[in-house]
Design a protein around this motif. Sequence first.
Motif, mmCIF file in Angstrom:
data_model
loop_
_atom_site.group_PDB
_atom_site.id
_atom_site.type_symbol
_atom_site.label_atom_id
_atom_site.label_comp_id
_atom_site.label_asym_id
_atom_site.label_seq_id
_atom_site.Cartn_x
_atom_site.Cartn_y
_atom_site.Cartn_z
ATOM 1 N N GLN A 187 -9.734 39.587 4.489
ATOM 2 C CA GLN A 187 -10.663 38.846 5.330
ATOM 3 C C GLN A 187 -10.248 39.081 6.780
ATOM 4 O O GLN A 187 -9.069 38.947 7.120
ATOM 5 C CB GLN A 187 -10.599 37.348 5.012
ATOM 6 C CG GLN A 187 -11.143 37.008 3.650
ATOM 7 C CD GLN A 187 -12.652 37.127 3.625
ATOM 8 O OE1 GLN A 187 -13.346 36.549 4.454
ATOM 9 N NE2 GLN A 187 -13.165 37.885 2.690
ATOM 10 N N ILE A 188 -11.197 39.427 7.646
ATOM 11 C CA ILE A 188 -10.893 39.765 9.034
ATOM 12 C C ILE A 188 -11.869 39.043 9.947
ATOM 13 O O ILE A 188 -13.071 38.981 9.666
ATOM 14 C CB ILE A 188 -10.996 41.293 9.270
ATOM 15 C CG1 ILE A 188 -9.995 42.030 8.381
ATOM 16 C CG2 ILE A 188 -10.783 41.630 10.731
ATOM 17 C CD1 ILE A 188 -10.149 43.536 8.390
ATOM 18 N N LYS A 189 -11.336 38.501 11.062
ATOM 19 C CA LYS A 189 -12.181 37.890 12.073
ATOM 20 C C LYS A 189 -11.595 38.241 13.437
ATOM 21 O O LYS A 189 -10.381 38.314 13.607
ATOM 22 C CB LYS A 189 -12.233 36.374 11.875
ATOM 23 C CG LYS A 189 -13.473 35.738 12.451
ATOM 24 C CD LYS A 189 -13.697 34.385 11.774
ATOM 25 C CE LYS A 189 -15.050 33.863 11.962
ATOM 26 N NZ LYS A 189 -16.105 34.161 11.132
ATOM 27 N N ASN A 190 -12.475 38.464 14.429
ATOM 28 C CA ASN A 190 -12.074 38.852 15.786
ATOM 29 C C ASN A 190 -12.505 37.817 16.802
ATOM 30 O O ASN A 190 -13.516 37.130 16.609
ATOM 31 C CB ASN A 190 -12.722 40.191 16.176
ATOM 32 C CG ASN A 190 -12.306 41.324 15.295
ATOM 33 O OD1 ASN A 190 -11.153 41.427 14.900
ATOM 34 N ND2 ASN A 190 -13.252 42.187 14.964
ATOM 35 N N ILE A 191 -11.754 37.758 17.910
ATOM 36 C CA ILE A 191 -12.140 36.913 19.042
ATOM 37 C C ILE A 191 -11.702 37.625 20.324
ATOM 38 O O ILE A 191 -10.602 38.184 20.384
ATOM 39 C CB ILE A 191 -11.507 35.502 18.948
ATOM 40 C CG1 ILE A 191 -12.049 34.605 20.047
ATOM 41 C CG2 ILE A 191 -9.994 35.565 18.990
ATOM 42 C CD1 ILE A 191 -11.669 33.143 19.896
ATOM 43 N N THR A 192 -12.577 37.641 21.314
ATOM 44 C CA THR A 192 -12.245 38.223 22.604
ATOM 45 C C THR A 192 -11.532 37.167 23.440
ATOM 46 O O THR A 192 -12.045 36.059 23.608
ATOM 47 C CB THR A 192 -13.508 38.715 23.335
ATOM 48 O OG1 THR A 192 -14.151 39.696 22.508
ATOM 49 C CG2 THR A 192 -13.170 39.331 24.682
ATOM 50 N N SER B 140 -2.533 41.004 31.208
ATOM 51 C CA SER B 140 -2.276 42.261 30.487
ATOM 52 C C SER B 140 -2.333 42.061 28.971
ATOM 53 O O SER B 140 -2.386 43.034 28.220
ATOM 54 C CB SER B 140 -0.923 42.860 30.897
ATOM 55 O OG SER B 140 0.120 42.002 30.505
ATOM 56 N N ASP B 141 -2.331 40.785 28.526
ATOM 57 C CA ASP B 141 -2.441 40.483 27.097
ATOM 58 C C ASP B 141 -3.879 40.223 26.673
ATOM 59 O O ASP B 141 -4.131 39.872 25.517
ATOM 60 C CB ASP B 141 -1.595 39.253 26.748
ATOM 61 C CG ASP B 141 -0.121 39.487 26.990
ATOM 62 O OD1 ASP B 141 0.380 40.558 26.588
ATOM 63 O OD2 ASP B 141 0.538 38.601 27.570
ATOM 64 N N GLU B 142 -4.820 40.383 27.586
ATOM 65 C CA GLU B 142 -6.229 40.170 27.247
ATOM 66 C C GLU B 142 -6.724 41.281 26.337
ATOM 67 O O GLU B 142 -6.251 42.415 26.399
ATOM 68 C CB GLU B 142 -7.084 40.130 28.521
ATOM 69 C CG GLU B 142 -6.796 38.954 29.417
ATOM 70 C CD GLU B 142 -7.611 38.978 30.703
ATOM 71 O OE1 GLU B 142 -7.738 37.913 31.307
ATOM 72 O OE2 GLU B 142 -8.115 40.050 31.092
ATOM 73 N N GLY B 143 -7.689 40.936 25.495
ATOM 74 C CA GLY B 143 -8.267 41.924 24.593
ATOM 75 C C GLY B 143 -8.950 41.248 23.425
ATOM 76 O O GLY B 143 -9.193 40.043 23.431
ATOM 77 N N VAL B 144 -9.245 42.027 22.399
ATOM 78 C CA VAL B 144 -9.874 41.509 21.189
ATOM 79 C C VAL B 144 -8.765 41.242 20.175
ATOM 80 O O VAL B 144 -8.104 42.174 19.709
ATOM 81 C CB VAL B 144 -10.912 42.496 20.611
ATOM 82 C CG1 VAL B 144 -11.508 41.962 19.325
ATOM 83 C CG2 VAL B 144 -12.017 42.771 21.633
ATOM 84 N N TYR B 145 -8.557 39.961 19.872
ATOM 85 C CA TYR B 145 -7.536 39.554 18.915
ATOM 86 C C TYR B 145 -8.152 39.501 17.521
ATOM 87 O O TYR B 145 -9.288 39.077 17.352
ATOM 88 C CB TYR B 145 -6.946 38.193 19.277
ATOM 89 C CG TYR B 145 -5.934 38.282 20.399
ATOM 90 C CD1 TYR B 145 -4.583 38.125 20.145
ATOM 91 C CD2 TYR B 145 -6.334 38.550 21.703
ATOM 92 C CE1 TYR B 145 -3.651 38.222 21.160
ATOM 93 C CE2 TYR B 145 -5.411 38.653 22.730
ATOM 94 C CZ TYR B 145 -4.067 38.491 22.452
ATOM 95 O OH TYR B 145 -3.154 38.603 23.465
ATOM 96 N N MET B 146 -7.367 39.930 16.537
ATOM 97 C CA MET B 146 -7.854 39.963 15.166
ATOM 98 C C MET B 146 -6.892 39.193 14.268
ATOM 99 O O MET B 146 -5.673 39.314 14.397
ATOM 100 C CB MET B 146 -7.947 41.399 14.672
ATOM 101 C CG MET B 146 -8.430 41.512 13.233
ATOM 102 S SD MET B 146 -8.434 43.203 12.614
ATOM 103 C CE MET B 146 -6.695 43.504 12.422
ATOM 104 N N CYS B 147 -7.471 38.400 13.376
ATOM 105 C CA CYS B 147 -6.713 37.743 12.311
ATOM 106 C C CYS B 147 -7.159 38.381 11.008
ATOM 107 O O CYS B 147 -8.351 38.447 10.715
ATOM 108 C CB CYS B 147 -7.003 36.242 12.295
ATOM 109 S SG CYS B 147 -6.261 35.372 10.895
ATOM 110 N N GLU B 148 -6.193 38.846 10.236
ATOM 111 C CA GLU B 148 -6.481 39.466 8.944
ATOM 112 C C GLU B 148 -5.664 38.741 7.879
ATOM 113 O O GLU B 148 -4.456 38.600 8.011
ATOM 114 C CB GLU B 148 -6.096 40.944 8.992
ATOM 115 C CG GLU B 148 -6.356 41.694 7.733
ATOM 116 C CD GLU B 148 -6.049 43.189 7.873
ATOM 117 O OE1 GLU B 148 -6.030 43.863 6.828
ATOM 118 O OE2 GLU B 148 -5.825 43.672 8.991
ATOM 119 N N LEU B 149 -6.342 38.268 6.843
ATOM 120 C CA LEU B 149 -5.684 37.531 5.766
ATOM 121 C C LEU B 149 -5.947 38.210 4.427
ATOM 122 O O LEU B 149 -7.019 38.752 4.204
ATOM 123 C CB LEU B 149 -6.203 36.093 5.681
ATOM 124 C CG LEU B 149 -6.043 35.212 6.909
ATOM 125 C CD1 LEU B 149 -6.647 33.846 6.639
ATOM 126 C CD2 LEU B 149 -4.587 35.094 7.308
#
Length: 161
Positions: A116-121, A97-106
């Motif tokens: 600065q933003i990067k995503n990972i599925t 249920s925690d699956e998805g597209v995670y984003m890091c924003e700095l």
Amino acid sequence: MNPTVGITVILTVLQAAHCQMIKDLSACLLGQNLRVDCRYENKTDNPLTYEFSITKDNRKHVIHSTINVSENIYRSRANVTMHKNLVCLYLQSFTTSDEGVYMCELKATNDYTGNQIKNITVIKDKLEKCAGFSLLIQNTSWLLLLLLSLPLLQAVDFVSL
């Protein structure tokens, strides 16, 4: 133009030019917990703010942040550690249920170029286990020093007293 003013303007422009840049975003399983590593290059000593979020069902959910308020469902399960050029999100009891597209924003303070933003599925069945050694090699200078000193250690004749 006053030379002091000119130097101040140049320094301000240089400081505003990309103070930090995300180099890599990766995810792995650490036991039953998710770890998301956000590696960045920092060109300033200015304080860094961050936000980890997940997009599920076309909706953004803030997991942990110094920019916005984290959502209640993640607040007790998430924590973040910061090391030199690395911000790590740990999400306890990771499930499908925690699956998805995670984003890091700095964002660095006084960096006027934007966040600065990067995503990972992240899909649980496709995650690798975190390597225990990966935490040690985040700063490889100690490893390089060790490798360079091996010939010296071999050349020294250790005599027991």
